[in-house]
Scaffold this motif. Sequence first.
Motif, short mmCIF file in Angstrom:
data_model
loop_
_atom_site.label_atom_id
_atom_site.label_comp_id
_atom_site.label_asym_id
_atom_site.label_seq_id
_atom_site.Cartn_x
_atom_site.Cartn_y
_atom_site.Cartn_z
N PHE A 117 67.63 13.27 52.13
CA PHE A 117 67.85 12.48 53.33
C PHE A 117 66.98 12.96 54.49
O PHE A 117 66.43 12.17 55.25
CB PHE A 117 69.33 12.53 53.71
CG PHE A 117 69.68 11.74 54.94
CD1 PHE A 117 69.43 10.38 55.01
CD2 PHE A 117 70.26 12.36 56.04
CE1 PHE A 117 69.75 9.65 56.14
CE2 PHE A 117 70.59 11.64 57.17
CZ PHE A 117 70.34 10.28 57.23
N ARG A 118 66.82 14.27 54.63
CA ARG A 118 66.05 14.81 55.75
C ARG A 118 64.57 14.41 55.66
O ARG A 118 63.86 14.43 56.67
CB ARG A 118 66.17 16.33 55.81
CG ARG A 118 65.59 17.08 54.64
CD ARG A 118 65.44 18.58 54.94
NE ARG A 118 66.66 19.20 55.40
CZ ARG A 118 67.14 20.35 54.96
NH1 ARG A 118 66.50 21.00 54.00
NH2 ARG A 118 68.23 20.86 55.45
N ALA A 120 63.59 11.42 54.22
CA ALA A 120 63.49 9.97 54.05
C ALA A 120 62.98 9.30 55.32
O ALA A 120 63.32 9.72 56.43
CB ALA A 120 64.86 9.40 53.68
N ALA A 123 65.29 8.39 58.86
CA ALA A 123 66.56 9.11 58.75
C ALA A 123 67.07 9.50 60.13
O ALA A 123 67.13 10.67 60.50
CB ALA A 123 66.39 10.36 57.89
N ALA A 127 70.91 5.65 60.14
CA ALA A 127 71.06 6.02 58.74
C ALA A 127 72.23 6.99 58.56
O ALA A 127 72.96 6.92 57.56
CB ALA A 127 69.77 6.64 58.22
N TRP A 128 72.42 7.89 59.53
CA TRP A 128 73.56 8.80 59.46
C TRP A 128 74.87 8.02 59.54
O TRP A 128 75.87 8.38 58.89
CB TRP A 128 73.50 9.83 60.59
CG TRP A 128 73.02 11.18 60.16
CD1 TRP A 128 71.92 11.85 60.61
CD2 TRP A 128 73.64 12.05 59.21
NE1 TRP A 128 71.81 13.06 59.98
CE2 TRP A 128 72.84 13.22 59.12
CE3 TRP A 128 74.77 11.95 58.39
CZ2 TRP A 128 73.16 14.27 58.26
CZ3 TRP A 128 75.09 13.00 57.54
CH2 TRP A 128 74.29 14.15 57.49
N ASP A 214 71.76 17.36 56.45
CA ASP A 214 70.79 16.39 55.94
C ASP A 214 70.03 16.86 54.71
O ASP A 214 69.23 16.12 54.14
CB ASP A 214 69.81 15.96 57.03
CG ASP A 214 69.03 17.13 57.64
OD1 ASP A 214 69.19 18.27 57.16
OD2 ASP A 214 68.28 16.89 58.60
N ALA A 219 68.59 10.25 49.47
CA ALA A 219 68.49 8.86 49.93
C ALA A 219 67.56 8.10 48.98
O ALA A 219 66.39 7.87 49.28
CB ALA A 219 67.96 8.80 51.36
N PHE A 225 73.23 6.51 49.37
CA PHE A 225 73.13 7.96 49.43
C PHE A 225 73.82 8.59 48.23
O PHE A 225 74.78 8.04 47.68
CB PHE A 225 73.73 8.48 50.73
CG PHE A 225 73.15 7.80 51.95
CD1 PHE A 225 71.98 8.27 52.52
CD2 PHE A 225 73.75 6.67 52.48
CE1 PHE A 225 71.42 7.61 53.62
CE2 PHE A 225 73.20 6.01 53.58
CZ PHE A 225 72.03 6.50 54.14
#
Length: 338
Positions: A117-118, A120, A123, A127-128, A214, A219, A225
Amino acid sequence: MRDEASVDRGAYPDVVTPWDDPDWRRDALAWAERGLAVRGWTGVRRVAVRVRPWSVLVRMSVVGGPDVWFKANPPGSAFEAGLTEALARWVPGHVLEPLAVDTERGWSLLPDGGTLFRDAPGAGVGAWEQALQQYATVQRALCSRVEEIDRLGVPDARTTVLPEVFDRVVEENAALDADTRAALRALRPRVVGWCEELAALGIPDSLDHADLHDGQLFAPEPGRFTFFDWGDAAVSHPFCSLFVPLNSAVERYGQQALPRLRDAYLDAWTGMGVTPAELRRAAVLARHLGAIGRACSWARLFPTALRGLTDVAGAGGAQSLRELLSDPARNEAPGAGR
């Protein structure tokens, strides 16, 4: 297995882990290779080895197949192998499905989950919001599985026993100075009160990841997710999970991001006979109490590593415990009274 990988020890170059034992290393890699052979994957080659006091990770490539990961947990989080396997059955599509597990030894063989995720694109806060909504949906689905999760050996930090967990980590943490320990002991009646208030609000206990940052979710595609790395998990009030992501959000996006992220998470908990105001109050209390879970996780290291990291582990736990001495009202996001 061909070995072409160097060993990444991060900030812990001198810490001894099972990886340093040739017999353990041989057995672990042979187990992983057998698990891959069952799937018809051969020509295994070590690509990367990441050794930390809390895990050993080996990335491997295979001929005609995807990269895979071998993971070894220390005894304190050996439950992760069985938990990961169970979660793949209970909430498929939301977690990594292991290729093989050894629940006795705390070993897992895992597929590559794709983009972290970090890393992507896009992000950000939006997105969070989506990630927290999905995560809360997973937690709500797991409320009925608490007894089964208990039987897997996942630590018990339920609302009713959290004061006793608090007592233990306060007394066992050698890094606390006398004044801080005294202040925490004096805080106990408030901890009990917060737990009683949480229990009275009626949100059932569930699985708390306890370290949802993250780097702990993939992702694979926009808006979807995959959650992983459950070695810090506990059975606790689900909202305790907010401690890590919301604290991180404040550092990265500022206090103004909290209403959006908090409400996105709480949306999955509506329809349970709890008012929006009560949900927000529960989020404030549980996020504050989430510091106890973080303090506990610092002790889940390989025993050989713990002997060399007593000061580091204690300091990490002490830092989390000091969070409890602040006023929970500081966790009240702007707009919480609306």
